[in-house]
Design an enzyme around this catalytic site. Sequence first.
Site, PDB file in Angstrom:
ATOM      1  CD  GLU A   1      -3.209  -1.002   1.956  1.00 37.63           C
ATOM      2  OE1 GLU A   1      -3.314   0.007   2.661  1.00 37.63           O
ATOM      3  OE2 GLU A   1      -4.052  -1.913   1.933  1.00 37.63           O
TER       4      GLU A   1
ATOM      5  CD  GLU B   1      -3.798  -6.110   3.803  1.00 37.18           C
ATOM      6  OE1 GLU B   1      -4.552  -5.310   4.387  1.00 37.18           O
ATOM      7  OE2 GLU B   1      -2.560  -5.967   3.742  1.00 37.18           O
TER       8      GLU B   1
HETATM    9  C1  BGP Z   1      -4.252  -2.468   5.366  1.00 32.89           C
HETATM   10  C2  BGP Z   1      -2.872  -2.836   5.850  1.00 32.89           C
HETATM   11  C3  BGP Z   1      -2.847  -3.881   6.902  1.00 32.89           C
HETATM   12  C4  BGP Z   1      -4.014  -3.851   7.882  1.00 32.89           C
HETATM   13  C5  BGP Z   1      -5.328  -3.479   7.235  1.00 32.89           C
HETATM   14  C6  BGP Z   1      -6.444  -3.171   8.177  1.00 32.89           C
HETATM   15  O1  BGP Z   1      -4.231  -1.197   4.820  1.00 32.89           O
HETATM   16  O2  BGP Z   1      -2.117  -3.322   4.764  1.00 32.89           O
HETATM   17  O3  BGP Z   1      -1.608  -3.842   7.518  1.00 32.89           O
HETATM   18  O4  BGP Z   1      -3.720  -3.242   9.049  1.00 32.89           O
HETATM   19  O5  BGP Z   1      -5.195  -2.371   6.369  1.00 32.89           O
HETATM   20  O6  BGP Z   1      -6.308  -1.857   8.674  1.00 32.89           O
HETATM   21  P1  BGP Z   1      -6.514  -1.522  10.186  1.00 32.89           P
HETATM   22  O7  BGP Z   1      -5.589  -2.432  10.902  1.00 32.89           O
HETATM   23  O8  BGP Z   1      -6.158  -0.097  10.384  1.00 32.89           O
HETATM   24  O9  BGP Z   1      -7.938  -1.808  10.465  1.00 32.89           O
END
Ligand code: BGP
Length: 489
Positions: A167, A375
């Site tokens: 990201e 993801e």
């Molecule tokens: C994505 C990242 C992850 C993860 C996910 C969920 O952007 O790649 O590392 O954390 O988001 O986000 P959050 O943990 O802030 O809910």
Amino acid sequence: MKYKELPTFPKDFFWGASSAAWQVEGATKEDGRSPAIIDLNSQTKKPYADNSVAADHYHHYKEDVALMKECGFTSYRFSLSWSRLIPAEDRKINPKGLEFYNNLINELIAAGITPIITLYHYDMPCWVDEKCGGWRNRSIIEEFDYYCRVCFENFGDRVKYWLSINEQNMQIVYGDWLGVSKGCTDWFKDKWKINHIMNLCHAKAIIACHELVEGGKIGPVPGYVPIYPETCKPEDQIAAMNAEELTQKIWDDLYVFREYNSFTKNYWKEHDIDPDIRPGDMELIEQAKIDFIAVNCYRSDVGKAPDNSYKQEIGLNKTGKKGEFVYPNLPGEYALARNPFVEVTDWDWHIDATCMRYSLRYLWDHYHLPMVITEAGFGGHEDLGEDGKIHDEERINYLREYAFNIGLAIQDGVEVFGFNPWSFTDLLSTGNGMAKRYGLVFVNTTDDDARDLTRHKKDSFTWYSKLIKSNGKDWGTDMTAWQDFQKNK
Ligand code: BGP
């Protein structure tokens, strides 16, 4: 358009889940790992949990892989910790770091699970930060290249799927939140220099992978949040396109076409921005031909014409209470807003399974490259119930509908080769510690109390296992009505 059959998945489709080193491993002070900037970033955001424990995957990896195997996984996407592998400026490789990742990779392969590895997921070693000034200085390019080569040389005999930088777009858009803007005096302009340096690092990783890993494939990992215009008012349409460009298209176009698009160049010109592109840079980027796009897609956003009287840089809900999301408003560019047609999580993330199909179609139409979902996931407040279980119905619904929409995209003609939702076990959220859980497996630990770190399969684990083992046929419910609804919408 109505399809007669429910979607089907290719027979070698990768079904798995996803994680990142600093969010899952713990053991930050063990076996020679040196500190990473994200450790410190988390500490300043107390009361979030301490990375030194996280889900303690470092000590539980065998148990975790055994659970993945029981679930039927055919893939697992995780990241390597740069500061575990190369803890200091002398660039000596930490044998304990190598041993941990070799053990994990071997354990996965023995369980029939294909490793998909992210090289960089927010955890720059502090020594790199101090030596190079983070991403601000071009000397990081050589350090990153060296690190990538160490990874490919040591693991490339067994690992064939690689991801460059997680990201990058979100690291620039959410620079303050993710710590990338540290040390910058004028973030509005400096971020484009940093972004260019990151593009050069990404290019180095792609080139080195193709050079060193026989049969290796590598791609970037954009955080993809499609933007729907709020209304059919022409100004909203253009604002949605601006948001699309400024939060993702700038990055995706660069990765695929290997040049900055005209929107980007005009934007720089209009704002008097010099991204510091030097002779040879674009030639390097030109050589970095990606093999696929790894897509992180949790939600959609809504774009509308901005209110030009005030500025709100980033959008966040820091509390985990619905309705507290602060929406960005960027004068002259775009504003984002709540979509009243979909539900939201406790952190106000739109729950919109259709956005998965939309994103895959959009990216396929623009780039014609195979994709893997690395993801997507449902973050919620959870704890063990009185029966010692977690009945995570909302997560099951989320994953079912998102996976189904991948199936619909495949039916639409898009090439997708895997689904790796976030996350396998509970792990640290980027901004919300253990309070926001995503796992198919509950880990008994909280932000305030490490507890005993035992693993407990949630209901979603059992549901997902059936979906995997039927290769996307057993949805746990009749999907026909839902499919018709989606098709006719
Ligand atoms: C994505 C990242 C992850 C993860 C996910 C969920 O952007 O790649 O590392 O954390 O988001 O986000 P959050 O943990 O802030 O809910």
